[in-house]
Each structure stands twice: as structure tokens, then as C-alpha cells.
Design a protein around this motif. Structure first.
Motif, PDB file in Angstrom:
ATOM      1  N   ARG A  26      -6.965  -4.494  -2.457  1.00 21.01           N
ATOM      2  CA  ARG A  26      -6.130  -4.675  -1.274  1.00 21.01           C
ATOM      3  C   ARG A  26      -6.867  -5.487  -0.207  1.00 21.01           C
ATOM      4  NH1 ARG A  26      -1.519  -2.072  -2.571  1.00 21.01           N
ATOM      5  NH2 ARG A  26      -1.662  -0.204  -3.882  1.00 21.01           N
ATOM      6  N   SER A  44      -6.227   2.327  -0.572  1.00 19.65           N
ATOM      7  CA  SER A  44      -5.719   1.837   0.712  1.00 19.65           C
ATOM      8  C   SER A  44      -6.053   2.758   1.874  1.00 19.65           C
ATOM      9  CB  SER A  44      -4.192   1.679   0.640  1.00 19.65           C
ATOM     10  OG  SER A  44      -3.560   2.948   0.670  1.00 19.65           O
ATOM     11  N   ARG A  45      -6.084   2.176   3.069  1.00 20.80           N
ATOM     12  CA  ARG A  45      -6.302   2.939   4.300  1.00 20.80           C
ATOM     13  C   ARG A  45      -5.213   3.983   4.483  1.00 20.80           C
ATOM     14  NH1 ARG A  45      -8.918   2.572   9.200  1.00 20.80           N
ATOM     15  NH2 ARG A  45      -9.867   0.534   8.715  1.00 20.80           N
ATOM     16  N   ASP A  92      -8.497  -2.422   4.254  1.00 21.22           N
ATOM     17  CA  ASP A  92      -8.477  -1.292   3.320  1.00 21.22           C
ATOM     18  C   ASP A  92      -9.875  -1.029   2.765  1.00 21.22           C
ATOM     19  OD1 ASP A  92      -5.626  -0.606   3.250  1.00 21.22           O
ATOM     20  OD2 ASP A  92      -5.360  -2.566   2.331  1.00 21.22           O
ATOM     21  N   ALA A 115       0.817  -1.209   0.000  1.00 24.29           N
ATOM     22  CA  ALA A 115       0.000   0.000   0.000  1.00 24.29           C
ATOM     23  C   ALA A 115       0.848   1.255   0.000  1.00 24.29           C
ATOM     24  CB  ALA A 115      -0.929  -0.016   1.209  1.00 24.29           C
TER      25      ALA A 115
END
Length: 420
Positions: free
Chosen positions: A281, A234-235, A285, A206
Motif C-alpha cells: 500500500r 494498512s493504517r 501505511d 485499504a
């Protein structure tokens, strides 16, 4: 020509819509007004009324890759998917880095769909998308481009990104950036994690997306200029965008329905239909993206519509191209999130109509008097199965094949004219 739509559902209310030519005249509670004589009356039978959607990230492949998609077929898929306007990326052949290519795209759209959906080309940020020399953005803007992006080719040079931001802002254009460190996990096939380890293939962490998003956000803050982060996956990137917004940075962002509904496990069995860029992902995420979309940290949804020919996806994972078809499916997939309670119906209006128009300076319909009469009627209860035959795009490449979805567009008007 006047049109009276009655008995429609708009959010939680039953409404009647009065259209005068290309503009909205009034929207009132159902049954409160009598339609004037001589106007066309259409009974919506409780179908849901939506403003036409805007897709700020599509690949229509023409010129150069018409075997994947043509502007005519892409716009047909857009119309039936509820989209009144689409922004097409520059990775054509030749690349959209000259006014001649921009004018060609617009002419193809006018020839095939004179009443819409409307096409808004996105200019290449660098000549040939090579990341070396700036394109003639003033020329491209004058020809009809509304934004600028290097699309799927990440830009390595922060100095070049700075100059693109400055040049674009001077012309009233927003820079859309595909954030990916080209050196981190070069040759990746999917997300770097448990599934890539199980499959024994190279993955991208990520951080590959986040490091360039951080660069762009810091440049935008330093310059006081806008930047738009493409297809967030993504986070970590979500956290950076939230950080930038909290600091007052003019950063906006998009993600796609597939990042909200799927995760890396969709590639089990080496499923090439789930190979996209950036990659799907983790479940964490996905959860972070759902929260970010609902809260507004991620501003809009896009399809990243990327049609491919069947033989191209019918390859091994390392040879198959990234991308999935999206225009036919996006609204129904988003509606799945509404049915689950992850989003509200009002969020669909915000994510697919109001905010894209605000970010990129495009028209949109808020159903106020004088707004463009761009709207459609949606049957939220209709169920249908995703098959190659149910998709109007030339591209049938989607991991949702075989899935049963809810909701389809039944009727669509643009500028007050019925498309179907």
C-alpha cells in the motif's frame, strides 16, 4: 552431550551459553564460568546469539504443488533463515481439511528434517477452503494442527466465522483470518491509489481489508474469544486493532517485512515480483505499520512465504499469482529495520520468537534454565546480495533480487543438535 558456547553477543551483553542435551542449562556473562571437562566448546567470536524463530504463516505447497516448493526445501530454507518452527497453511492440493493430509505433511517433515525445523500444520477452516461447510477440526487437531485458517480465501459469512471461532476455541486453537471483502474491487491487481491509476489497473482500497477485520474484532468481543488478523497491510486496519485492544478484545495481528520496507511504488513497471495479497500500500501505511510493530499493536512478524515457479511470475500483472518467497530473507530484512533504528534488537526476539509462541501455544527459548536449546548465531556484519543462487527455497520470486542485505545465520542448533 553438553555444549558450551562462549563469547556470544546477546542483546547488549557478551555471554556464555551452557547447553545440557536438549535444554538450556545457564546463560552467564562471558568468562564468569569455566566450562566443565568433556563438554564441546564452541567459540562464537562475538556473533550474535538469537533464539530460534517461529514463522506462523508459510506456504510449503506440498502436497500438490511440489514444483513451487517441497516441505523438504521449505524447511531447509527455514533452518538457514533462523527458523526453528513454521506453521504451514492449508492451501495445498488436496487441501489440508482432513487428518490424512495433516499426517502426510508431518511425515514428510520427519523424513526430510528429523531434527527440525519443526512443522506445525494449520487446518483449513472450511471444507476445500470453499467457505461453506466447517472442517472436522477435532480430527485435525488430534492429527497435529495447531491453528485454523481459511488462508487466502476470505470468508463472507459472519455466522460461519462465529462458528469457526467457537469450535476452534473449544479445541485450544486460534482462528487466523485473511481479511478481505471479496466483493469490494473484485479482480484487483494492486492497491487502489496513485500508482494503480498511473498504471491503469484495477486496485483494492485499504477498506477491503479493514471491513472484515472490523467484523472479526467485533465478533471476538461479543464471544469473548481470540482472533488473529493475518498479514495486516494498512493504517486503517492498524487503527481498528488498536481500538479493539483498548477495549480488551482478544485480538492479535501479524504483518510481514515486505509491508515494512516496500510500498505501492514497487509495482511500477508492472513488476509482478511485488504483487502480493494483500497488496503493498502507500508510504503512509508503511509508516503506520512500522509504528504498530514497534509498539506491539501488531504482535508478530511472519513471512507469508509464498514460493512460485519462475514461469508463473514471468507473466503480465493480471496473470501472475500473488506472493513472494520469504524464509531465506526475513531475518536479514528485519535486520535492515534494526540498522535503520525502526526496531531494536530486542524487538526481533519478541516479534519472531516469544510472541508467536505465546499466541499459538508453541515452545520457545528465552534462555532461562530448562528452556529448549533452540538457538542460532548470527553474523550481523556479513553482507550478501540476493540472487536466485543465494536462496535455498525453490521459489526465487522476490522484489528484493539484486539488493544487498546485512546479516546471515552462521550456525543453528535445535534441541541442542547442530543443524549446520
Amino acid at each position: 552431550m553438553t555444549l558450551y558456547i562462549r563469547n556470544a553477543r546477546h542483546l547488549d551483553a557478551a555471554v556464555d551459553l551452557f547447553v545440557d542435551g536438549p535444554r538450556i542449562l545457564t546463560m552467564t556473562p562471558a568468562g564468569h564460568e569455566t566450562p566443565p571437562e568433556g563438554c564441546e566448546i564452541f567459540d562464537a567470536h562475538g556473533l550474535r546469539l538469537f533464539p530460534s524463530l517461529t514463522d506462523a504463516h508459510v506456504h510449503l505447497r506440498e502436497p500438490g504443488f511440489e514444483y513451487k516448493e517441497k516441505i523438504s526445501t521449505g524447511l531447509d530454507a527455514a533452518a538457514h533463515g533462523g527458523f526453528g518452527q513454521v506453521m504451514c497453511m492449508a492451501n495445498t492440493k488436496p487441501v489440508n481439511d482432513t487428518a490424512a493430509v495433516t499426517r502426510f505433511m508431518l511425515e514428510r517433515a520427519r523424513e526430510s528434517h528429523p531434527d527440525g525445523p519443526r512443522l506445525y500444520p494449520v487446518a483449513a477452516a472450511s471444507v476445500g477452503l470453499k467457505g461453506e461447510a466447517l472442517t472436522p477440526l477435532a480430527e485435525l487437531r488430534a492429527a497435529g494442527c495447531v491453528a485454523v485458517s481459511n488462508d487466502g480465501r476470505p470468508l463472507e459469512s459472519a455466522e460461519l466465522v462465529r462458528r469457526i471461532m467457537e469450535y476452534a476455541a473449544d479445541l485450544g486453537m486460534v482462528f487466523i483470518d485473511h481479511c478481505e471483502d471479496p466483493h469490494l474491487a473484485r479482480g484487483w491487481l494492486m492497491h487502489e491509489g496513485d500508482v494503480s491509476g498511473m498504471l491503469g489497473v484495477k486496485g483494492q482500497p485499504a477498506a477491503g481489508e479493514a471491513v472484515q477485520a472490523a467484523r472479526d474484532i467485533m465478533l471476538a468481543e461479543y464471544l469473548g474469544l481470540p482472533v488473529h488478523i493475518a498479514h495486516v497491510s494498512s493504517r486503517l486496519t492498524v487503527d481498528l486493532i488498536a481500538w479493539g485492544k483498548a477495549r480488551g478484545v482478544r485480538v492479535t495481528a501479524e504483518t510481514c517485512p515486505h509491508y515494512l520496507l516496500l510500498d505501492e511504488t514497487a509495482l511500477e513497471g508492472y513488476n509482478t515480483l511485488a504483487k502480493v495479497s494483500p497488496p503493498l500500500r502507500t508510504a503512509d501505511d508503511r509508516a503506520a505499520l512500522r509504528e504498530a510493530v514497534a509498539s506491539g499493536v501488531v504482535d508478530i512478524l511472519v513471512t507469508d512465504h509464498a514460493p512460485h515457479a519462475a514461469h508463473e511470475k514471468d507473466e503480465t500483472l493480471d496473470l501472475a499469482p500473488c506472493g513472494l518467497t520469504g524464509l531465506d530473507l526475513a531475518l536479514s530484512l528485519t535486520w535492515e529495520l534494526v540498522r535503520e533504528g525502526a526496531l531494536a534488537e530486542a524487538d526481533v526476539h519478541r516479534l519472531w520468537s516469544r510472541r508467536p509462541a505465546e499466541i499459538f501455544g508453541l515452545p520457545w527459548n528465552g534462555f532461562a534454565p530448562g528452556d529448549p536449546a533452540d538457538f542460532f548465531l548470527f553474523d550481523a556484519d556479513e553482507t550478501w546480495r540476493v540472487t536466485p543462487g543465494s536462496l535455498r527455497s525453490r521459489g526465487k520470486n522476490t522484489p528484493f533480487l539484486g539488493r544487498e542485505l546485512h546479516g546471515r545465520v552462521r550456525h543453528h542448533w535445535l534441541g541442542g543438535k547442530a543443524l549446520f
